[in-house]
Motif scaffolding. Structure first.
Motif, PDB file in Angstrom:
ATOM      1  N   LEU A 262      29.904  46.197  30.695  1.00 41.28           N
ATOM      2  CA  LEU A 262      30.361  45.645  31.971  1.00 41.28           C
ATOM      3  C   LEU A 262      31.607  46.409  32.401  1.00 41.28           C
ATOM      4  O   LEU A 262      32.601  46.446  31.666  1.00 41.28           O
ATOM      5  N   ILE A 263      31.546  47.020  33.581  1.00 39.12           N
ATOM      6  CA  ILE A 263      32.665  47.794  34.126  1.00 39.12           C
ATOM      7  C   ILE A 263      33.289  46.996  35.259  1.00 39.12           C
ATOM      8  O   ILE A 263      32.596  46.556  36.171  1.00 39.12           O
ATOM      9  N   ILE A 264      34.597  46.810  35.195  1.00 39.03           N
ATOM     10  CA  ILE A 264      35.325  46.080  36.225  1.00 39.03           C
ATOM     11  C   ILE A 264      36.364  47.015  36.822  1.00 39.03           C
ATOM     12  O   ILE A 264      37.256  47.498  36.119  1.00 39.03           O
ATOM     13  N   ASP A 265      36.246  47.285  38.119  1.00 37.76           N
ATOM     14  CA  ASP A 265      37.113  48.261  38.762  1.00 37.76           C
ATOM     15  C   ASP A 265      38.578  47.853  38.756  1.00 37.76           C
ATOM     16  O   ASP A 265      39.463  48.697  38.608  1.00 37.76           O
ATOM     17  N   GLU A 266      38.864  46.552  38.928  1.00 37.61           N
ATOM     18  CA  GLU A 266      40.259  46.123  39.032  1.00 37.61           C
ATOM     19  C   GLU A 266      40.436  44.709  38.509  1.00 37.61           C
ATOM     20  O   GLU A 266      39.540  43.879  38.612  1.00 37.61           O
ATOM     21  N   ASP A 274      43.781  35.163  34.353  1.00 34.93           N
ATOM     22  CA  ASP A 274      43.450  36.055  33.245  1.00 34.93           C
ATOM     23  C   ASP A 274      43.160  37.470  33.717  1.00 34.93           C
ATOM     24  O   ASP A 274      42.604  38.263  32.953  1.00 34.93           O
ATOM     25  N   GLY A 275      43.528  37.778  34.954  1.00 36.45           N
ATOM     26  CA  GLY A 275      43.266  39.118  35.483  1.00 36.45           C
ATOM     27  C   GLY A 275      41.849  39.255  35.990  1.00 36.45           C
ATOM     28  O   GLY A 275      41.589  39.865  37.021  1.00 36.45           O
ATOM     29  N   MET A 276      40.912  38.718  35.237  1.00 35.11           N
ATOM     30  CA  MET A 276      39.497  38.652  35.606  1.00 35.11           C
ATOM     31  C   MET A 276      38.989  37.322  35.092  1.00 35.11           C
ATOM     32  O   MET A 276      39.389  36.866  34.025  1.00 35.11           O
ATOM     33  N   THR A 304      45.148  45.606  40.520  1.00 32.35           N
ATOM     34  CA  THR A 304      45.317  45.397  41.953  1.00 32.35           C
ATOM     35  C   THR A 304      46.776  45.641  42.321  1.00 32.35           C
ATOM     36  O   THR A 304      47.679  45.491  41.488  1.00 32.35           O
ATOM     37  N   GLU A 305      47.012  46.000  43.544  1.00 36.78           N
ATOM     38  CA  GLU A 305      48.385  46.183  44.008  1.00 36.78           C
ATOM     39  C   GLU A 305      49.151  44.869  43.967  1.00 36.78           C
ATOM     40  O   GLU A 305      50.331  44.816  43.617  1.00 36.78           O
ATOM     41  N   GLU A 306      48.448  43.774  44.317  1.00 37.30           N
ATOM     42  CA  GLU A 306      49.106  42.473  44.413  1.00 37.30           C
ATOM     43  C   GLU A 306      49.624  41.955  43.069  1.00 37.30           C
ATOM     44  O   GLU A 306      50.534  41.121  43.027  1.00 37.30           O
ATOM     45  N   THR A 307      49.060  42.426  41.967  1.00 31.12           N
ATOM     46  CA  THR A 307      49.470  41.913  40.659  1.00 31.12           C
ATOM     47  C   THR A 307      50.810  42.466  40.216  1.00 31.12           C
ATOM     48  O   THR A 307      51.398  41.979  39.249  1.00 31.12           O
ATOM     49  N   GLU A 308      51.306  43.491  40.912  1.00 26.96           N
ATOM     50  CA  GLU A 308      52.635  44.058  40.663  1.00 26.96           C
ATOM     51  C   GLU A 308      52.851  44.416  39.191  1.00 26.96           C
ATOM     52  O   GLU A 308      53.896  44.123  38.600  1.00 26.96           O
ATOM     53  N   GLY A 309      51.855  45.048  38.607  1.00 30.76           N
ATOM     54  CA  GLY A 309      51.997  45.535  37.243  1.00 30.76           C
ATOM     55  C   GLY A 309      51.644  44.539  36.160  1.00 30.76           C
ATOM     56  O   GLY A 309      51.605  44.901  34.976  1.00 30.76           O
ATOM     57  N   ASN A 310      51.392  43.277  36.524  1.00 29.84           N
ATOM     58  CA  ASN A 310      51.019  42.284  35.521  1.00 29.84           C
ATOM     59  C   ASN A 310      49.569  42.538  35.103  1.00 29.84           C
ATOM     60  O   ASN A 310      48.642  42.303  35.876  1.00 29.84           O
ATOM     61  N   ALA A 311      49.397  43.009  33.885  1.00 27.36           N
ATOM     62  CA  ALA A 311      48.070  43.398  33.400  1.00 27.36           C
ATOM     63  C   ALA A 311      47.480  42.369  32.451  1.00 27.36           C
ATOM     64  O   ALA A 311      46.633  42.708  31.615  1.00 27.36           O
ATOM     65  N   LYS A 380      33.374  45.227  41.371  1.00 22.92           N
ATOM     66  CA  LYS A 380      34.711  45.571  41.863  1.00 22.92           C
ATOM     67  C   LYS A 380      35.758  44.712  41.153  1.00 22.92           C
ATOM     68  O   LYS A 380      36.736  45.219  40.618  1.00 22.92           O
ATOM     69  N   ASN A 381      35.566  43.416  41.190  1.00 21.71           N
ATOM     70  CA  ASN A 381      36.419  42.462  40.485  1.00 21.71           C
ATOM     71  C   ASN A 381      35.628  41.162  40.369  1.00 21.71           C
ATOM     72  O   ASN A 381      34.516  41.061  40.885  1.00 21.71           O
ATOM     73  N   THR A 382      36.182  40.178  39.700  1.00 16.82           N
ATOM     74  CA  THR A 382      35.402  38.951  39.483  1.00 16.82           C
ATOM     75  C   THR A 382      35.397  38.017  40.676  1.00 16.82           C
ATOM     76  O   THR A 382      34.734  36.972  40.637  1.00 16.82           O
ATOM     77  N   LEU A 383      36.103  38.381  41.752  1.00 14.06           N
ATOM     78  CA  LEU A 383      36.006  37.608  42.989  1.00 14.06           C
ATOM     79  C   LEU A 383      34.893  38.129  43.894  1.00 14.06           C
ATOM     80  O   LEU A 383      34.418  37.420  44.766  1.00 14.06           O
TER      81      LEU A 383
END
Length: 423
Positions: A262-266, A274-276, A304-311, A380-383
């Motif tokens: 499973l590949i998730i772009d962002e 949980d990021g995803m 994502t840009e909105e996460t401001e580095g929170n991985a 792309k993402n889980t949304l």
């Protein structure tokens, strides 16, 4: 070429096609009218008296209609003669700092000039009580000093535990309003007890704090508001579990039981805490939640840009990219694990030089005999899983599933000179 590229350089990447997944798209078309009809009724109007200073608790998630919902609520409070202000209601998010939490709201569009209310952001809390087991219960100091508190949140399944109250109003009250210290206290004994602690803390806060009402939504599979309600404090305990069940019925899914890669772009905090969303990926940070596909290897490519580095969440994956690691704000990321006590998702998974090598590494390690037959899914993402990409081996699954339709012919992924996806 480095050793990592050499180890995976010969691994074939199967061709893919775009497929469409069909979900129930029922939603509230005229949101403004729907919310106004639920606010401007006697039982809610009677909760507010002229001159009251009211804290409106707004969280860090990217809720559908969040800006409109906040503005309409503030306008309603002003119409009753109240003086509303906004308090960030997000536990330890935003780097667990006052300015950081204010910045999170502003990134979501919650700005004073837009919603018509000042944002007062502080991490200072007051202890109002404790559970029988000794866990302290905290509330945002600014909110505790207000004449009233209004809570806004979406109700949805949690990513790390199961119970009648998961991610919704009770969690917003017990963890969000408690800021970092409250979130830390609620998580201290682990997710094994969260289904018990969230409502227990929430009920005490409801009893001791002047919570006036809560605005609750349930979103459909396309993250659009499908259900809306305004609950009095005495209604929350009975009505939130009903909304929770509706949310579980509306939850989108990847409609394949078995996935090799499973590949998730962002990933990002604006997508999921949980990021995803583990409810989508099937990968949970604790053993106390379940559901979703059986995924052998998972890859996350970027933030994502909105996460401001929170991985937060990157550690749940098996592989990532150096690009993501370079963008990672470790302090903001690690603050999540230190608060929740679940540090696995804040680990750095195996970081490959680029997208292509990360995908090849996942295929190489997914434990199948013929790599070209790997069951690969990319989202792309889980949304956003209405349209996804799947590999050729999964064509039979697509053709046999009534909720999936093939959209394109099969094609080969293209990568740029740095080895990253072009599309």
């Amino acid at each position: 070429m480095g050793i990592l590229q050499e180890l995976v350089g010969d691994i074939p990447i199967p061709q893919v096609a775009k497929v469409k997944q069909y979900f129930d798209n029922q939603q509230i078309d005229d949101f403004t009218t729907a919310l106004s009809n639920r606010l401007y009724v006697k039982k809610i109007e009677n909760q507010v008296q002229p001159g009251m200073e009211i804290a409106v608790a707004v969280g860090s998630r990217g809720l559908d209609k969040l800006v409109e919902m906040t503005k309409l609520t503030i306008d309603f409070l002003k119409d009753q003669g109240a003086k509303p202000f906004i308090v960030p209601c997000m536990g330890s998010h935003g780097g667990a700092t006052g300015p950081g939490q204010k910045a999170v709201l502003e990134h979501l569009g919650i700005r004073e000039e837009v919603v018509g209310a000042e944002i007062r952001s502080s991490m200072e809390v007051v202890k109002i009580d404790e559970l029988e087991n000794g866990l302290p219960i905290y509330v945002d100091k600014l909110a505790s000093e207000a004449d009233g508190i209004v809570v806004i949140n979406r109700v949805k399944p949690h990513t790390a535990f199961r119970g009648p109250f998961e991610s919704g109003i009770m969690k917003m009250i017990s963890i969000g309003l408690g800021k970092q210290k409250g979130a830390e206290a609620c998580h201290q004994l682990g997710f094994k007890h969260m289904a018990e602690h969230v409502p227990a803390m929430g009920k005490i806060i409801l009893d001791k704090m002047p919570i006036l009402f809560a605005v609750a939504t349930v979103e459909n599979a396309f993250d659009k508001v499908a259900v809306l309600d305004v609950l009095l404090p005495e209604e929350i305990e009975d009505k939130e579990p009903v909304l929770q069940e509706q949310a579980k019925q509306s939850l989108p899914q990847i409609m394949f039981d078995k996935i090799d890669v499973l590949i998730i772009d962002e990933i990002g905090k604006n997508i999921s805490g949980d990021g995803m969303d583990p409810n989508i990926t099937g990968r949970y940070p604790t053993p106390y939640a379940y559901g979703g596909p059986d995924v052998t290897k998972m890859v996350v490519l970027d933030l994502t840009e909105e996460t401001e580095g929170n991985a937060n969440g990157v550690g749940t994956a098996d592989f990532t990219t150096q690009r993501l690691v370079d963008k990672m704000d470790r302090e903001a990321t690690y603050a999540n694990g230190l608060t929740s006590t679940v540090v696995g998702p804040t680990h750095i998974s195996t970081a490959m030089p680029n997208d292509k090598t990360a995908v090849q590494a996942a295929i190489k390690t997914c434990n199948i005999l013929h790599f070209e037959k790997a069951r690969v899914v990319r989202i792309k993402n889980t949304l956003e899983i209405g349209e996804i990409e799947v590999s050729e081996t999964m064509l039979d699954d697509v053709e046999q599933h009534q909720g999936i339709e093939k959209q394109t012919d099969f094609y080969t992924w293209e990568f740029d000179e740095k080895g990253n996806f072009i599309n």
